[in-house]
Design an enzyme around this catalytic site. Structure first.
Site, short mmCIF file in Angstrom:
data_model
loop_
_atom_site.label_atom_id
_atom_site.label_comp_id
_atom_site.label_asym_id
_atom_site.label_seq_id
_atom_site.Cartn_x
_atom_site.Cartn_y
_atom_site.Cartn_z
N HIS A 1 0.84 -1.38 0.01
CA HIS A 1 -0.08 -0.02 0.04
C HIS A 1 0.86 1.09 -0.11
CE1 HIS A 1 -3.57 2.28 0.70
NE2 HIS A 1 -3.82 2.02 1.72
N HIS B 1 -1.68 -2.28 -9.66
CA HIS B 1 -2.60 -1.95 -8.82
C HIS B 1 -3.65 -2.73 -8.80
CE1 HIS B 1 -5.37 1.03 -6.85
NE2 HIS B 1 -4.08 1.65 -6.55
N ASP C 1 3.11 5.93 -6.75
CA ASP C 1 4.20 5.54 -5.73
C ASP C 1 5.64 5.31 -6.59
OD1 ASP C 1 2.69 5.44 -3.44
OD2 ASP C 1 2.29 3.72 -3.43
#
Ligand code: CMC
Length: 425
Positions: A265, A306, A363
Site C-alpha cells: 500500500h 494496482h 508511488d
C-alpha cells in the site's frame, strides 16, 4: 428500494431473491445481507467483489484509468486546485467559494501547532525509529490532548477534529524528521501555504531560514492532492472499520496510518527507492525483471501494478509530469533516477507487464520526486499519510453521519470440529 432483482440458486434449496442496486457510476451491486437469514455467508477474501459501503466521495474506473473526487477528475484538480481546496471538496462535497476557501485556510492555520507536551512523546522513541512507527503513536496520542472534540455523534466535534488532523499532520511529519536528525523541532509558519510551510518545517532551522523554492512547493502540493483520497483502499477501509466501533477520529486515523505503512500500500514509495538501491545499475535490470516474473521468487517490481487500475494510474500521469518539472528545476543528474527511468521504459515494453496491465503507479514517480526534493526515503510514507488524511476523515465522517453498523465480517471455517479436552492431560 431495489432497482432490480437477482436470484441465487443453490442446489437442493429454494431460489433466494436478492435486491440489486445501481449507483450513479460503476457496476450494480447485489445486496447479499439477506443471505445470513437463509443460512449462507458470501466468501470474498481480499474484497475483490465486495462493496463494503455506499459512498458519494470518490469514484474509480480502473479499466479506463478514471479517478473522480466528488465528480471532478483528478487531472483537473491537480492542475487547478490546491491541496486545501481539495480537502474542502472531499469533506464538504462541493468546491469552496473564494470566501469559503479563505475561511477554511484561516481555520486550518489556527490549528497547525501541536500541544507543547506532545513533544515529550518523541523522546520516548529511539532516534532511528521508523517515522511511520512514531506517526502511529503520536497521531493516536492526539486523542489524549483534545478531549473537547471526541464526541463522534456531535457534528461540531467531528468538524474540529477534521481540521485539527489536517492542520497538524504536516507539523507532526516534520517533527518526526527533525527528531531523527536530532535538530530543533520547527514551529509552523502560518503566513506560508500548506506545502510551503511543510517544506519550511522540514528543511529550515532556527538559525537559518531559506525561502522555499516555489517549484518544489508546487510539486509537494501536487503530491498531497494526488494522494488525497482513493475510495475504499486498505487504509480507508481500516479507518471505516475502526470508526464503526465508535472509536475516536484520532485513533481511527492512527489505525489508517498503520494500514498504510505496508509495502503493498503506501509503503510502496519507500520500497521503490529501496528496490532501486538493490538493483544498483542499469546492467542489472534484466536480472531483476526475471526475478519479478518468477513465481517462485517473492521479488516484485515495486511501484508497478494496482488492485483497481488495470490501465495507467491517472495519478501517475500527473506525477510523471511533475517529476519531469522537478528534475529540470533542480538540474538533477542522479544515477538512481536515471536507473528508475530506464527501468520504467524497459518494464512498460515487456510482454509480462503488458499482458497483465502492470503500469507504473503513483508511488513509482512520487518516490523519485520526493528523493529529488531531498526528502529521505523513510519519510515517504509519512507524506502519503499526510496527503491521505482528508480522504480518511471524509470517509469516516460520511460513515458516522449516516446509519451504520459495526463492521464484522464472517468466515469460512475450516478448522477442527468440536472435540473434548483429553481426560488424561
Ligand atoms: N511485479 C511483478 N508482478 C506483479 C506485480 C509487480 N509489481 N504486481 C502484480 N504482478 C503480477 C502478479 O504476480 C499476478 O501475476 P499472475 O497473474 O501471473 O499470477 C498478476 O500480476 C496480478 O497481480 P495480483 O497480485 O493478483 O494483483 P493484486 O491486485 O492482488 O495486487 C498490488 C496489486 C498493488 C498489491 C501489486 O500489484 C503489487 O504488489 N505491486 C507492487 C507494490 C506497489 O507498488 N503498491 C502500490 C500500489 S499504488 C498505491 C496505493 O494505492 O496504495
Amino acid at each position: 428500494m431495489a432497482d432490480k432483482k437477482a436470484q441465487l440458486i443453490i442446489e437442493g434449496a429454494a431460489p433466494i431473491d436478492l435486491p440489486v442496486y445501481s449507483g450513479t457510476l460503476g457496476p450494480d451491486v447485489v445486496d447479499v445481507r439477506g443471505l445470513t437469514g437463509e443460512g449462507y455467508f458470501t466468501f470474498d477474501p481480499g474484497f475483490m467483489a465486495t462493496s463494503s459501503c455506499e459512498s458519494k466521495i470518490t469514484y474509480i474506473d480502473g479499466d479506463k484509468g478514471i479517478l473522480l473526487h466528488r465528480g471532478y477528475p483528478i487531472e483537473q484538480l491537480a492542475e487547478k486546485a490546491d491541496f486545501l481546496e481539495t480537502c474542502y471538496l472531499l469533506l464538504n462535497g462541493e468546491l469552496p467559494t473564494d470566501a469559503e476557501k479563505a475561511e477554511f485556510v484561516s481555520t486550518i492555520n489556527n490549528h497547525t501547532m501541536v500541544h507543547e507536551q506532545l513533544k515529550n512523546f518523541f523522546n520516548g522513541f529511539r532516534r532511528d525509529a521508523h517515522p511511520m512507527a512514531i506517526m502511529c503513536g503520536v497521531v493516536g496520542a492526539l486523542s489524549a490532548f483534545y478531549h473537547d472534540s471526541l464526541d463522534i455523534n456531535d457534528h461540531k466535534h467531528r468538524q474540529i477534529s477534521a481540521i485539527r488532523l489536517i492542520a497538524k499532520m504536516p507539523t507532526l511529519a516534520a517533527m518526526v524528521y527533525k527528531y531523527s536528525l536530532g535538530q530543533p523541532l520547527m514551529y509552523p509558519r502560518n503566513d506560508l501555504s500548506y506545502s510551503e510551510n511543510f517544506l519550511h518545517m522540514m528543511f529550515n532551522s532556527p538559525c537559518e531560514e531559506k525561502k522555499v523554492n516555489p517549484v518544489l512547493a508546487k510539486a509537494m502540493d501536487r503530491i498531497f492532492v494526488l494522494h488525497a483520497d482513493h475510495e475504499q483502499n486498505a487504509s480507508t477501509s481500516t479507518v471505516r472499520l475502526t470508526g464503526s466501533s465508535g472509536a475516536n477520529p484520532f485513533a481511527c486515523i492512527a489505525a489508517g496510518i498503520a494500514a498504510l505503512w505496508g509495502p503493498a500500500h503506501g509503503g510502496a514509495n519507500e520500497a521503490v527507492l529501496n528496490m532501486l538501491d538493490e538493483i544498483g545499475d542499469v546492467s542489472n535490470i534484466e536480472k531483476y525483471l526475471a526475478k519479478a516474473k518468477d513465481k517462485n521468487d517473492p521479488f516484485k517490481l515495486m511501484g508497478f501494478g494496482h488492485r483497481v487500475y488495470k490501465n495507467f494510474d491517472p495519478r501517475a500521469k500527473v506525477m510523471k509530469q511533475t517529476c519531469d518539472e522537478v528534475l529540470a528545476e533542480l538540474g538533477i543528474n542522479d544515477p538512481q533516477l536515471e536507473l528508475a527511468m530506464k527501468l520504467e521504459e524497459i518494464a512498460r515494453n515487456d510482454p509480462y507487464f503488458k499482458e497483465r496491465n502492470l503500469y507504473p503507479n503513483v508511488d513509482f514517480y512520487s518516490g523519485i520526486i520526493l528523493k529529488a526534493i531531498g526528502i529521505p526515503t523513510s519519510i515517504f510514507t509519512v507524506i502519503f499519510a499526510t496527503g491521505r488524511t482528508p480522504g480518511w476523515i471524509a470517509h469516516w465522517n460520511e460513515m458516522i453521519s449516516g446509519p451504520y453498523k459495526i463492521g464484522r465480517p464472517r468466515q469460512l471455517y475450516t478448522g477442527p470440529t468440536q472435540r473434548d479436552y483429553p481426560t488424561n492431560k
